[in-house]
Design a protein around this motif. Structure first.
Motif, PDB file in Angstrom:
ATOM      1  N   ASP A  34      -8.679 -10.373   7.471  1.00 47.85           N
ATOM      2  CA  ASP A  34      -7.277 -10.048   7.190  1.00 47.85           C
ATOM      3  C   ASP A  34      -6.839 -10.602   5.836  1.00 47.85           C
ATOM      4  N   GLN A  35      -7.802 -10.916   4.983  1.00 45.21           N
ATOM      5  CA  GLN A  35      -7.551 -11.313   3.602  1.00 45.21           C
ATOM      6  C   GLN A  35      -8.419 -10.429   2.712  1.00 45.21           C
ATOM      7  N   VAL A  36      -7.835  -9.325   2.263  1.00 41.41           N
ATOM      8  CA  VAL A  36      -8.626  -8.299   1.601  1.00 41.41           C
ATOM      9  C   VAL A  36      -7.762  -7.541   0.591  1.00 41.41           C
ATOM     10  N   LYS A  37      -8.405  -7.039  -0.458  1.00 40.18           N
ATOM     11  CA  LYS A  37      -7.728  -6.184  -1.435  1.00 40.18           C
ATOM     12  C   LYS A  37      -8.450  -4.842  -1.502  1.00 40.18           C
ATOM     13  N   ILE A  38      -7.688  -3.764  -1.366  1.00 40.87           N
ATOM     14  CA  ILE A  38      -8.216  -2.409  -1.432  1.00 40.87           C
ATOM     15  C   ILE A  38      -7.590  -1.721  -2.642  1.00 40.87           C
ATOM     16  N   THR A  39      -8.432  -1.203  -3.520  1.00 43.14           N
ATOM     17  CA  THR A  39      -7.960  -0.535  -4.729  1.00 43.14           C
ATOM     18  C   THR A  39      -8.562   0.863  -4.791  1.00 43.14           C
ATOM     19  N   VAL A  40      -7.741   1.850  -5.124  1.00 42.59           N
ATOM     20  CA  VAL A  40      -8.227   3.230  -5.211  1.00 42.59           C
ATOM     21  C   VAL A  40      -7.371   4.009  -6.195  1.00 42.59           C
ATOM     22  N   ASP A  41      -8.003   4.910  -6.938  1.00 42.22           N
ATOM     23  CA  ASP A  41      -7.289   5.843  -7.800  1.00 42.22           C
ATOM     24  C   ASP A  41      -7.064   7.142  -7.044  1.00 42.22           C
ATOM     25  N   MET A  42      -5.839   7.661  -7.072  1.00 42.58           N
ATOM     26  CA  MET A  42      -5.514   8.864  -6.322  1.00 42.58           C
ATOM     27  C   MET A  42      -4.651   9.812  -7.148  1.00 42.58           C
ATOM     28  N   LYS A  43      -4.769  11.096  -6.819  1.00 42.09           N
ATOM     29  CA  LYS A  43      -3.982  12.135  -7.477  1.00 42.09           C
ATOM     30  C   LYS A  43      -3.757  13.266  -6.484  1.00 42.09           C
ATOM     31  N   ILE A  44      -2.564  13.814  -6.443  1.00 41.41           N
ATOM     32  CA  ILE A  44      -2.302  14.983  -5.598  1.00 41.41           C
ATOM     33  C   ILE A  44      -3.002  16.191  -6.204  1.00 41.41           C
ATOM     34  N   GLY A  45      -3.835  16.837  -5.406  1.00 43.94           N
ATOM     35  CA  GLY A  45      -4.576  17.994  -5.886  1.00 43.94           C
ATOM     36  C   GLY A  45      -4.079  19.314  -5.330  1.00 43.94           C
ATOM     37  N   THR A  46      -2.976  19.277  -4.562  1.00 44.75           N
ATOM     38  CA  THR A  46      -2.416  20.485  -3.968  1.00 44.75           C
ATOM     39  C   THR A  46      -1.871  21.403  -5.054  1.00 44.75           C
ATOM     40  N   SER A  47      -2.250  22.679  -4.994  1.00 46.91           N
ATOM     41  CA  SER A  47      -1.798  23.625  -6.010  1.00 46.91           C
ATOM     42  C   SER A  47      -0.421  24.199  -5.698  1.00 46.91           C
ATOM     43  N   GLY A  48      -0.057  24.241  -4.414  1.00 41.69           N
ATOM     44  CA  GLY A  48       1.230  24.793  -4.007  1.00 41.69           C
ATOM     45  C   GLY A  48       2.211  23.704  -3.621  1.00 41.69           C
ATOM     46  N   SER A  49       3.165  24.041  -2.756  1.00 36.36           N
ATOM     47  CA  SER A  49       4.210  23.098  -2.352  1.00 36.36           C
ATOM     48  C   SER A  49       3.954  22.505  -0.964  1.00 36.36           C
ATOM     49  N   GLN A  50       2.711  22.624  -0.474  1.00 43.19           N
ATOM     50  CA  GLN A  50       2.413  22.098   0.855  1.00 43.19           C
ATOM     51  C   GLN A  50       2.676  20.593   0.928  1.00 43.19           C
ATOM     52  N   ASN A  51       3.238  20.173   2.044  1.00 44.98           N
ATOM     53  CA  ASN A  51       3.434  18.757   2.309  1.00 44.98           C
ATOM     54  C   ASN A  51       2.075  18.056   2.266  1.00 44.98           C
ATOM     55  N   THR A  52       1.942  17.076   1.387  1.00 44.85           N
ATOM     56  CA  THR A  52       0.677  16.374   1.198  1.00 44.85           C
ATOM     57  C   THR A  52       0.896  14.879   1.328  1.00 44.85           C
ATOM     58  N   GLN A  53       0.104  14.243   2.187  1.00 45.69           N
ATOM     59  CA  GLN A  53       0.192  12.805   2.382  1.00 45.69           C
ATOM     60  C   GLN A  53      -1.234  12.268   2.504  1.00 45.69           C
ATOM     61  N   ALA A  54      -1.549  11.249   1.743  1.00 45.71           N
ATOM     62  CA  ALA A  54      -2.890  10.679   1.813  1.00 45.71           C
ATOM     63  C   ALA A  54      -2.879   9.269   1.256  1.00 45.71           C
TER      64      ALA A  54
END
Length: 209
Positions: free
Chosen positions: A70-90
């Motif tokens: 329970d002592q941890v660091k999580i790092t990630v690069d993210m980008k929305i790749g949806t082309s339309g207006s769809q609800n996107t959650q990640a």
């Protein structure tokens, strides 16, 4: 006569995937991963998480052969790749081994909203987003146009989220909640919500505090 040298010691990662080669075999896409795909995108050197079929909803995948304290660091690069207006959650999440408690952060876009984020607790790997303690805050930038770095730092019951655009810190937030076990917790990613939603992921790092 004496000689000397300087040694620079880098971080010791529990898990690191630059996502510049296809390492999809390092992730469990069988347990809680449904109605979605997890593919290597060689053109953009990243993974693409996509919601591929009805109904709309939530699912999660896990890093294989990895447990954390329970002592941890999580790092990630993210980008929305949806082309339309769809609800996107990640976004990244960490849960206890029973998968009934954990923390989750999400990058989000829907309709006219081009970029938001949230941070909270989660009590199931599918079907529920849990409780957003920091609820749908604007990123101030278009998450479809920028790769953003999400840094989730968990130190017991203290949880900090930092979001960077390049080297610039654009958002930060903290919550306090006891969700994880001292050991044996698992790390993964969420993908939801509408069919056609897509999120891009690279530079996945997990390290102990």
């Amino acid at each position: 006569m004496t000689a000397s040298c300087t040694v620079t010691v880098g971080p010791s990662y529990l898990f690191y995937d630059a996502c510049d080669t296809d390492n999809t075999n390092l992730y469990d896409t069988t347990t809680n991963w449904t109605k979605s795909s997890f593919l290597f995108d060689s053109t953009n050197s990243c993974y693409a998480m996509s919601r591929t079929s009805s109904p709309s909803g939530m699912c999660t995948l896990w890093i294989k052969d990895l447990t954390v304290t329970d002592q941890v660091k999580i790092t990630v690069d993210m980008k929305i790749g949806t082309s339309g207006s769809q609800n996107t959650q990640a976004g990244p999440l960490v849960m206890n081994s029973a998968k009934n408690k954990g923390f989750i952060t999400m990058i989000e876009a829907w309709s006219s909203i081009t970029g938001a984020y949230s941070l909270g607790t989660i009590n199931a790997p599918t079907g529920s987003h849990g409780t957003k303690l920091i609820n749908d805050q604007s990123l101030g930038v278009n998450a479809k146009n920028y790769w953003l770095t999400y840094e989730l730092i968990i130190d017991g019951s203290s949880v900090e989220l930092n979001i960077y655009n390049g080297s610039t810190l654009i958002k930060t937030g903290t919550i306090t909640s006891s969700q994880l076990d001292s050991t044996g917790n698992i790390v993964g990613f969420l993908m939801s919500y509408d069919v056609g939603a897509k999120s891009l992921v690279k530079n996945i790092k997990v390290e102990a505090l």
